[in-house]
Design an enzyme around this catalytic site. Structure first.
Site, PDB file in Angstrom:
ATOM      1  CB  THR A   1      -0.936   0.030   1.223  1.00 47.94           C
ATOM      2  OG1 THR A   1      -1.785  -1.127   1.187  1.00 47.94           O
ATOM      3  CG2 THR A   1      -1.807   1.279   1.226  1.00 47.94           C
TER       4      THR A   1
ATOM      5  CG  PHE B   1       0.208   4.723   3.664  1.00 47.49           C
ATOM      6  CD1 PHE B   1      -0.982   4.831   4.366  1.00 47.49           C
ATOM      7  CD2 PHE B   1       0.755   3.456   3.489  1.00 47.49           C
ATOM      8  CE1 PHE B   1      -1.610   3.710   4.889  1.00 47.49           C
ATOM      9  CE2 PHE B   1       0.135   2.330   3.997  1.00 47.49           C
ATOM     10  CZ  PHE B   1      -1.048   2.453   4.694  1.00 47.49           C
TER      11      PHE B   1
END
Length: 279
Positions: free
Chosen positions: A175, A177
């Site tokens: 992921t 960010f």
């Protein structure tokens, strides 16, 4: 009098993958868990946190819903990016063995990522609002033999024992960010810089094609271009873009000047160094 340590807001409970991103990127800051992405933004705007950590995309599931809509209106600016490899751990209350776990809870996005492990052991699953929150609930449920799928950070925080590590089906799940601040920082803080912006093209034929032409002719690499509707209209479309380079680079400046000519709106969301994990 000692100064209060800076604070960083994130969505989820303590031990969430967003919390893990905070620990990796700014380990000295006090975490401020929030229920929603909007709550994260409000925490910074209202002065309850100094920075925000928001997920924008995942290598398995694509972009995070609503984030691109929220960023332009947030009043916050991107100052860094972070990458968290989603490593899934199965955890339970102390004393419970792996063979005793017949049922687990986790966020609905996390459960399919460990399907092979769960099916091989006949473990049933149940969706929870938040994996780290499920870990906190399990820690308070005396006598439970259930398990939770979450990060090892969640196990450490809530006093659970990790019974199995790295049980995700795909080992590339990561992921991305964005670290957000109330102030933009355009200083050069690395050899490779990124610029993120949103824009809305003018209502003229081939406007998007012409707007993108400046990046091609000036040799500026665009690593992301995504569209999303605004205002509930099928004709009002904004675009979110990441490019390599700094706005003061001659090639980038020429490309942005050309883009501005074909747009009704151009908003730079941040200028920040590329993370080494970007590859």
């Amino acid at each position: 009098m000692a100064e209060t340590p800076p604070r960083i807001a994130f969505q989820g409970a303590l031990g969430a993958y967003s919390h893990e991103a905070c620990l990796q990127a700014v380990p000295g800051m006090i975490p401020v868990p929030c229920t929603t992405f909007e709550g994260v933004i409000r925490a910074v705007r209202e002065g309850r946190a100094d920075l925000a950590m928001l997920p924008v995309e995942n290598t398995t599931y694509g972009r995070v819903a609503d984030i691109h809509r929220l960023l332009p209106e947030s009043g916050l600016k991107i100052v860094a990016e972070a990458f968290v490899r989603v490593r899934i751990a199965l955890m339970a209350r102390p004393g419970v063995t792996l063979d005793e776990v017949k049922h687990v809870r986790a966020h609905m996005v996390l459960l399919p990522q460990a399907r092979s492990f769960l099916e091989a052991r006949g473990i049933t699953s149940e969706a929870a609002a938040d994996s780290a929150g499920a870990a906190a609930d399990l820690a308070e449920t005396a006598g439970s033999r259930d398990g939770v799928l979450a990060s090892e950070v969640a196990a450490d925080i809530h006093g659970l024992e990790v019974l199995a590590r790295d049980i995700e089906d795909m080992d590339h799940n990561t992921t991305r960010f964005l670290l957000m601040s109330p102030q933009i920082d355009t200083s050069r803080r690395g050899d490779k810089m990124l610029t993120t912006f949103v824009f809305e093209v003018r209502n003229i034929p081939a406007a998007l094609y012409k707007a993108m032409g400046g990046f091609a002719t000036n040799g500026v690499n665009m690593t992301k271009l995504e569209s999303y509707m605004v205002g509930g209209s099928f004709t009002a479309t904004q675009f979110y873009a990441d490019i390599e380079g700094h706005p003061e680079d001659p090639a980038v400046k020429r490309a942005l000047d050309e883009l501005a000519y074909f747009t009704n709106m151009l908003n730079v969301l941040g200028v920040y160094p590329a993370h080494p994990d970007r590859g």
